[in-house]
Design a protein around this motif. Structure first.
Motif, short mmCIF file in Angstrom:
data_model
loop_
_atom_site.label_atom_id
_atom_site.label_comp_id
_atom_site.label_asym_id
_atom_site.label_seq_id
_atom_site.Cartn_x
_atom_site.Cartn_y
_atom_site.Cartn_z
N GLY A 370 3.23 30.63 19.29
CA GLY A 370 3.59 29.77 20.40
C GLY A 370 4.61 30.44 21.30
O GLY A 370 4.96 31.61 21.13
N ALA A 371 5.10 29.68 22.27
CA ALA A 371 6.06 30.24 23.22
C ALA A 371 7.35 30.67 22.53
O ALA A 371 7.92 31.72 22.86
CB ALA A 371 6.36 29.21 24.32
N ILE A 372 7.81 29.87 21.56
CA ILE A 372 9.05 30.22 20.86
C ILE A 372 8.90 31.55 20.13
O ILE A 372 9.80 32.40 20.16
CB ILE A 372 9.44 29.11 19.87
N ASP A 373 7.76 31.74 19.46
CA ASP A 373 7.54 33.00 18.73
C ASP A 373 7.53 34.19 19.68
O ASP A 373 8.06 35.26 19.35
CB ASP A 373 6.22 32.92 17.96
N THR A 374 6.94 34.02 20.86
CA THR A 374 6.91 35.11 21.83
C THR A 374 8.31 35.43 22.35
O THR A 374 8.69 36.59 22.48
CB THR A 374 5.99 34.75 23.01
N ILE A 375 9.09 34.38 22.63
CA ILE A 375 10.44 34.59 23.13
C ILE A 375 11.30 35.29 22.08
O ILE A 375 12.07 36.21 22.39
CB ILE A 375 11.07 33.24 23.53
N VAL A 376 11.17 34.87 20.82
CA VAL A 376 11.93 35.50 19.75
C VAL A 376 11.58 36.98 19.66
O VAL A 376 12.46 37.84 19.49
CB VAL A 376 11.67 34.79 18.41
N TYR A 377 10.30 37.30 19.77
CA TYR A 377 9.87 38.70 19.69
C TYR A 377 10.46 39.52 20.84
O TYR A 377 10.98 40.63 20.64
CB TYR A 377 8.34 38.78 19.73
N ILE A 378 10.41 38.96 22.07
CA ILE A 378 10.92 39.70 23.23
C ILE A 378 12.42 39.92 23.12
O ILE A 378 12.93 41.01 23.38
CB ILE A 378 10.56 38.94 24.52
N LEU A 379 13.15 38.88 22.70
CA LEU A 379 14.61 38.99 22.62
C LEU A 379 15.05 39.96 21.52
O LEU A 379 16.19 40.43 21.55
CB LEU A 379 15.23 37.62 22.38
N ASN A 380 14.20 40.24 20.56
CA ASN A 380 14.54 41.18 19.49
C ASN A 380 14.22 42.62 19.85
O ASN A 380 14.51 43.52 19.06
CB ASN A 380 13.81 40.80 18.20
N LEU A 381 13.61 42.86 21.01
CA LEU A 381 13.35 44.23 21.44
C LEU A 381 14.68 44.92 21.74
O LEU A 381 15.58 44.32 22.34
CB LEU A 381 12.45 44.24 22.67
N PRO A 382 14.85 46.19 21.35
CA PRO A 382 16.13 46.87 21.55
C PRO A 382 16.60 46.87 23.00
O PRO A 382 17.79 46.67 23.27
CB PRO A 382 15.85 48.30 21.05
N LEU A 383 15.70 47.08 23.95
CA LEU A 383 16.10 47.13 25.36
C LEU A 383 16.62 45.77 25.82
O LEU A 383 17.65 45.69 26.51
CB LEU A 383 14.92 47.57 26.23
N VAL A 384 15.93 44.71 25.44
CA VAL A 384 16.37 43.36 25.83
C VAL A 384 17.68 43.01 25.14
O VAL A 384 18.56 42.39 25.73
CB VAL A 384 15.26 42.34 25.50
N THR A 385 17.80 43.41 23.86
CA THR A 385 19.05 43.17 23.14
C THR A 385 20.22 43.84 23.85
O THR A 385 21.29 43.24 24.05
CB THR A 385 18.94 43.70 21.71
#
Length: 616
Positions: A370-385
Motif C-alpha cells: 500500500g501507500a504506507i509501505d511505499t513511503i516507508v521504502y522511499i524514506l529508508n533509501l540512503p539518499l532520502v535519509t
C-alpha cells in the motif's frame, strides 16, 4: 542465491509487534507538551518515561519469540534540565518537535492495532462471514488472508511481512497464505521469516508459490505448515554466497554452510518434509535416495548416512537416487516434482483455486503493498535519509539561532519524525533510539540557552543525537557479518555526509540568506541596515534619533532599567512603569540586574548590564 553469509540466528533483534505495542495517547502528549511551549521549557523526562512505561511497551502474551531473540533494551532516564521561560519562541519549536515524534509513533501503534480492520487490506472478491454461508462449505477455516510477497528479501521486506501478518490477525484470519514470488535475498531475513511463520500460533500458515521461490524464499517457505505450488513453479537452490574483496561472488565457506544445513533440516523436519532434500538445497555434496519400508511400504527420501543411522536400517530398501541431487547440483525442482518428493503438499494453478482447495465460504482477502509501505521504502533509501537529516539539522540550527520564530523547530521536528517513523515501521528503530535523540536535543538546547559557552552538555547532546540516528538505521548494535559491516558503512557514510553537508549549508545560508526572498524574513537584519531604517523612520515620523520609533514611551538611549526576566538574549525589562521587550548586547543578563539602553534600532531595544548593580 543469497547475497549474505550471516550465521543466523544468533544476534538479531526481535521484529516489533506493531499490533500490540503500547502507545502514549495523543491527548496525554498534548497535555504534557503544549504547556511547555507557552513556558518555553523542556518536559520532565521522568514524567515522559513514566508515560511510556505505563503504555505497556510489551509484546502480546503468549507470543512465541523468534529464534535468537534477545531481551528488549531499556534505558534508565534521569531528571533532565529545564529551559528557562522565553515565551512562544524556541520552546514552542522544541515542544512541537517532541509532540510530532511521539504523536506520529503513537498513531502508528494505534493504526497497527490488530483489533480494527486494516486499512490497507484490499478485498479482491466479496468478503463475508463464513458462518453465514450455511453447511454447504464444510471447510475448517473461517477467514483466509493472502499476503503477496514479491521481490528480493531484505530487512525492509521482512518487516513488511510482519506488518501484514499483524493486519491479518486484526482481520481475524485463521488461515494465512503467503504468496511467494521471490528470487531470494538476505540469509538473515529469510531465516527470520521462516522462524516467524514456523512459530505462528494463531493461524494455519501456507506458502503458495505460483512462479518461483529460490534461495531465501525457498527457506522461508519451509517454515509454513503447508507448501502449495504451481505445476511449473520453481523451488530450491538456496546455497549461501558472499562477495569477496575482489567484488566476485563465491560460495560461502563450510563453516557457514554447516550451520545453514542444520537450520534448514530443522525447519523441514518440523513440518514433516524430508530433511535430506532440504539439505540438498544448500549442500551440493549430498545425494538423496528414494527408500521404501519393507513392511509398511512407506516411501521416504534419505541420504546414505540417514539410512545407516536409522534404528530399523535393515527394514529400508534403498532405491534409485533423486536425479536433482546428483552431479554437484543444488536441489531445484518444479511444482509437480516437489509434490512427488514430498516437499510440497499440492499443485495449485491459480489463486482462485485456493478457495476450492481449502473449501472456503468466501474468497480470501488479499493484502498487498500500500501507500504506507511505499513511503516507508522511499524514506529508508540512503539518499532520502541524508536529505531528511540535512534539512532537519538546518531547520534546528535556525530555530536555535533565531528565537521566537518556531518555524525551524516545526520543520526540523517534521523531518526527524519522518525519519524515526520510517525506521520504526522498517523494524530498525525502537523507543530507545527515539528517547536518546530527544535527550540529545534537550542537552543541546540547555547548552545553547541555559549554560554559557559550549561544553559538556552540548557535546553530549550532539553525540546522543548521532548515536540515535546511527542505531535507528540498522537492526544490530555491533556488526558481526559482512552484510552488517556493509550496512554499518552505509549508515556511517550517510551520517558523516549529512554532517558535512549541514556545515556547508549553514555556511552558505548564513552568508546569502539575507538576499533570498521569503527566507530573509527568518533572520534579523544587520545593525547597519536597522540603523539606516531607524534614521529614515525618524526623519519621516519626526521621531528624535535614539528614541523608540512609533511609540509614545519616553525611553531613550542611556536610560536605566531592571531586567524582569533573564535576557538570553531576549527578555523583558522595566523602565519606570513601562515593561518592554529588550535584547541583551552580547552577554546574557540574569533577572533583577540593572541594565542600560545602549541602542534603539527601530522597535528593537538593545541593553547592556550595569556591572555591580542588583535591583532590590
Amino acid at each position: 542465491m543469497f547475497d549474505d553469509t550471516r550465521q543466523a540466528p544468533y544476534d538479531h533483534r526481535v521484529p516489533p509487534d506493531y499490533g500490540t505495542t503500547g502507545s502514549v495517547p495523543i491527548v496525554k502528549l498534548t497535555a504534557m507538551v503544549l504547556p511547555l511551549a507557552a513556558a518555553g521549557q523542556t518536559p520532565d523526562r521522568n514524567a515522559a518515561d513514566r508515560e511510556l512505561a505505563g503504555s505497556g511497551g510489551k509484546g502480546p502474551a503468549g507470543r512465541v519469540p523468534v529464534r535468537g531473540e534477545s531481551a528488549l533494551r531499556t534505558v534508565r532516564s534521569e531528571s533532565g534540565p529545564r529551559l528557562v521561560r522565553r515565551g512562544w519562541g524556541t520552546g514552542a519549536g522544541l515542544a512541537l518537535s517532541v509532540w510530532l515524534v511521539l504523536a506520529a509513533l503513537s498513531v502508528t501503534a494505534v493504526a497497527d492495532d490488530p483489533q480494527p480492520p486494516a486499512a490497507s487490506a484490499v478485498a479482491e472478491a466479496g468478503a463475508g462471514d463464513a458462518s453465514e454461508a450455511g453447511d454447504d462449505w464444510p471447510g475448517r477455516f473461517q477467514k483466509a488472508v493472502v499476503i503477496r510477497f514479491e521481490g528480493d528479501i531484505h530487512p525492509l521486506s521482512e518487516h513488511y511481512l510482519y506488518r501484514k501478518l499483524d493486519e491479518a490477525r486484526g482481520l481475524g484470519a485463521d488461515l494465512v497464505i503467503v504468496e511467494l514470488d521471490s528470487p531470494g535475498g538476505h540469509l538473515e531475513s529469510s531465516l527470520n521469516i521462516a522462524e516467524k511463520l514456523r512459530f505462528l500460533d494463531w493461524a494455519e500458515t501456507v506458502a503458495y508459490i505460483p512462479s518461483e521461490a529460490y534461495s531465501g524464499a525457498a527457506i522461508a517457505a519451509l517454515g509454513c505448515d503447508q507448501i502449495l505450488m504451481g505445476p511449473d513453479a520453481q523451488f530450491g537452490d538456496a546455497a549461501p554466497i558472499f562477495q569477496g574483496r575482489d567484488f566476485q561472488f563465491r560460495h560461502a565457506p563450510e563453516k557457514i554452510r554447516s550451520v545453514l544445513v542444520s537450520q534448514v533440516r530443522d525447519l523441514a523436519e518440523s513440518r514433516g518434509r524430508p530433511p535430506a532434500l532440504a539439505q540438498a538445497m544448500v549442500d551440493m555434496d549430498i545425494t538423496v535416495y528414494r527408500v521404501t519400508h519393507n513392511e509398511t511400504g512407506q516411501v521416504r527420501f534419505m541420504s546414505q548416512e540417514e539410512i545407516a543411522a536409522a534404528d530399523d536400517a535393515q527394514q529400508w530398501t534403498q532405491g534409485p537416487p533423486v536425479l536433482e541431487t546428483q552431479g554437484k547440483l543444488f536441489l531445484t525442482i518444479n511444482g509437480r516434482r516437489a509434490v512427488e518428493l514430498q516437499m510440497a503438499d499440492a499443485n495449485i494453478g491459480s489463486r482462485d483455486e485456493l478457495q476450492t482447495h481449502f473449501q472456503l465460504a468466501n474468497p480470501p482477502v488479499v493484502l498487498k503493498h500500500g501507500a504506507i509501505d511505499t513511503i516507508v521504502y522511499i524514506l529508508n533509501l540512503p539518499l532520502v535519509t541524508g536529505l531528511l537529516l540535512v534539512v532537519g539539522l538546518v531547520a534546528f540550527y535556525f530555530e536555535f539561532s533565531s528565537p521566537g520564530i518556531s518555524v525551524g523547530g516545526l520543520i526540523g521536528g517534521l523531518c526527524f519524525t519522518m525519519f524515526f517513523w520510517s525506521r520504526f515501521l522498517g523494524g530498525t528503530s525502537t523507543w530507545l533510539e527515539i528517547l536518546l535523540f530527544l535527550a540529545g536535543v534537550i542537552f543541546l538546547a540547555v547548552e545553547l540557552f541555559v549554560l554559557p559557552g559550549f561544553g559538556v552538555a552540548g557535546i553530549t547532546g550532539i553525540l546522543l543525537m548521532g548515536i540515535a540516528v546511527l542505531m535507528a538505521s540498522q537492526d544490530f548494535l555491533l556488526p558481526s557479518t559482512p552484510r552488517q559491516m556493509s550496512t554499518l558503512a552505509v549508515s556511517l557514510g550517510v551520517l558523516v555526509g549529512s554532517g558535512i553537508t549541514f556545515l556547508i549549508a549553514i555556511s552558505l545560508l548564513s552568508r546569502h540568506l539575507p538576499s533570498i526572498p521569503l527566507l530573509n524574513r527568518l533572520i534579523l537584519a544587520p545593525p547597519s541596515e536597522l540603523a539606516a531604517d531607524d534614521a529614515v523612520l525618524a526623519a519621516d515620523s519626526k521621531t528624535p534619533p535614539g528614541a523608540l520609533a512609533g511609540s509614545n514611551l519616553a525611553v531613550r538611549e542611556g536610560d536605566w532599567g531592571v531586567a524582569v526576566s533573564p535576557l538570553r538574549p531576549a527578555g523583558k525589562a522595566r523602565f519606570g512603569d513601562d515593561y518592554l521587550d529588550v535584547v541583551a548586547d552580547g552577554v546574557f543578563v540574569d533577572q533583577a540586574r540593572q541594565v542600560r539602553i545602549v541602542r534603539i534600532q527601530g522597535n528593537r531595544i538593545v541593553v547592556r548590564e550595569i556591572e555591580g548593580d542588583v535591583a532590590g
